[in-house]
Structures are given as structure tokens and as C-alpha cells.
Write a protein that holds these residues in place. Structure first.
Motif, short mmCIF file in Angstrom:
data_model
loop_
_atom_site.label_atom_id
_atom_site.label_comp_id
_atom_site.label_asym_id
_atom_site.label_seq_id
_atom_site.Cartn_x
_atom_site.Cartn_y
_atom_site.Cartn_z
N LYS A 2 -4.48 -12.13 12.27
CA LYS A 2 -2.41 -12.71 12.15
C LYS A 2 -2.54 -13.46 11.73
CE LYS A 2 2.16 -11.89 12.14
NZ LYS A 2 3.13 -10.92 12.81
N ASP A 63 -6.08 -11.66 1.77
CA ASP A 63 -4.69 -11.12 2.26
C ASP A 63 -4.03 -10.15 2.80
OD1 ASP A 63 -2.51 -13.57 3.97
OD2 ASP A 63 -1.20 -12.62 2.15
N TYR A 64 -4.08 -9.07 1.44
CA TYR A 64 -3.82 -8.05 1.94
C TYR A 64 -4.79 -7.06 2.56
CZ TYR A 64 -2.25 -3.08 0.37
OH TYR A 64 -1.62 -1.61 -0.14
N ASP A 66 -6.24 -7.89 4.67
CA ASP A 66 -5.78 -8.51 6.67
C ASP A 66 -4.77 -7.19 6.94
OD1 ASP A 66 -8.46 -9.18 6.21
OD2 ASP A 66 -7.56 -11.82 6.19
N LYS A 67 -3.83 -7.13 6.36
CA LYS A 67 -2.80 -7.05 6.72
C LYS A 67 -2.45 -5.58 7.05
CE LYS A 67 -0.04 -11.50 5.92
NZ LYS A 67 1.21 -11.71 5.19
N ASN A 68 -3.01 -5.14 6.00
CA ASN A 68 -2.52 -3.54 5.57
C ASN A 68 -3.31 -2.76 5.86
OD1 ASN A 68 0.13 -4.04 4.34
ND2 ASN A 68 -0.86 -5.18 2.79
#
Length: 184
Positions: A2, A63-64, A66-68
């Protein structure tokens, strides 16, 4: 992992501004000045975080990811589908930005690195032989180039091609990346 902190907030602010601007004008016409004016930050702040608008696009994608993306073998196929959805959701940005070979290479390398990491984490470093690494690179690079070729002409066909490539993955890779699927 995160992400948080001031740097992330600033980077996310620039990313959101770019995504809004793409709805207002063509990507090729967007400047760093447009982005910084939209968020009322200086261009030096932008350049402290990104070397160019293309690096900002690469950051948006990273970023996408890493998060999804699940990052497990059981989610490999669905992660590929999520990636395709991301491209579709950001079609205006992607069709312009992906004409730049730097970004195509960033995407391709991210998919290769994620795939290789999954194999190593799940099965151990010893299974990633030179032969398997070569097969993975060849498979990912070929799939990616084909998909992006179609992406500019027919998005739906691009995703069908990508799914077809998963179905015809070489057996030596399939046993590692898609272990629950039947081998051809």
C-alpha cells in the motif's frame, strides 16, 4: 504494498488531472503546464516526480497494477482481464500514449516481471531456468505486440487475441502460470 505519504498524494493528484484533461482535449495536445495549472502546483513539482507526461502515464498504470491485481496464480487469468478492462476504461489516454514505444515496453515488462515473480514465489527460484525464462519472455512479448497491434484498430479483437494467447500458452509455461487449466 500500500502506497501512502505526501509523494504518493502529489503523484495521484497529477494522475487525476491528466485523466480529466484527456476527456477535455487530445493527449498529444496536453502539456505539463496544463496539468500543473489544473492542480495549482508548479512545473518543478511535476518534474520532481516525473520526467515527462509519458512517465506519468506509466505511473498511472503501475499504480493501477499495484492496487488491483491479485498477484497469485489463481488470479492470473482474471488479472489479465482486469488489465484489459483498465485499458478500455482509459481508452482515450491509452490509444494516444501507447503509440509511444517507451510505454508499450513498460507495460510488457511489468507483465513479464509479474509473471516471473509469480513463478518464483510459488515454485522457487530453481524452476526459473534460462529456458523457462526465455519461453516466458518470448510468450509475453509476442502476446503483447499482437494485442497492441489490434488495440489501435479493434479493442474487442485485441482482448480476444490476448485470451486466445492464454489458451494456447505453451505447456511448459501453463503448468506454472495456469496450473488449474487443462493442458492442450
Amino acid at each position: 504494498m500500500k502506497k501512502q505519504g505526501t509523494a504518493y498524494i502529489i503523484e495521484k493528484t497529477f494522475a487525476n488531472a491528466l485523466l480529466e484533461l484527456v476527456d477535455e482535449k487530445q493527449f498529444k495536445d496536453i502539456t505539463v503546464k496544463d496539468i500543473t495549472q489544473k492542480v495549482q502546483l508548479s512545473s518543478s513539482t511535476f518534474y520532481n516526480h516525473f520526467g515527462s507526461i509519458y512517465e506519468l502515464v506509466a505511473w498511472i498504470c503501475s499504480d493501477y497494477f499495484d492496487k488491483n491485481l491479485g498477484g497469485t496464480l489463481s488470479s492470473y487469468r482474471s488479472d489479465i482481464s482486469k488489465f484489459c478492462e483498465f485499458l478500455t476504461d482509459n481508452y482515450k489516454l491509452m490509444t494516444s500514449a501507447l503509440k509511444d514505444i517507451f510505454l508499450v515496453e513498460k507495460f510488457r515488462d511489468a507483465l513479464y516481471n509479474n509473471s516471473a515473480r509469480l513463478i518464483i514465489v510459488t515454485y522457487g527460484e530453481e524452476v526459473m531456468t534460462e529456458k523457462l525464462d526465455f519461453m516466458l519472455r518470448t510468450y509475453i512479448y509476442g502476446t503483447f505486440l499482437t494485442m497492441f497491434h489490434y488495440f489501435h484498430e479493434d479493442r474487442k479483437r485485441a482482448f480476444e487475441v490476448f485470451d486466445d494467447y492464454l489458451s494456447y500458452m505453451p505447456q511448459e509455461l501453463k503448468v506454472y502460470l495456469l496450473p488449474d487449466e487443462p493442458v492442450n
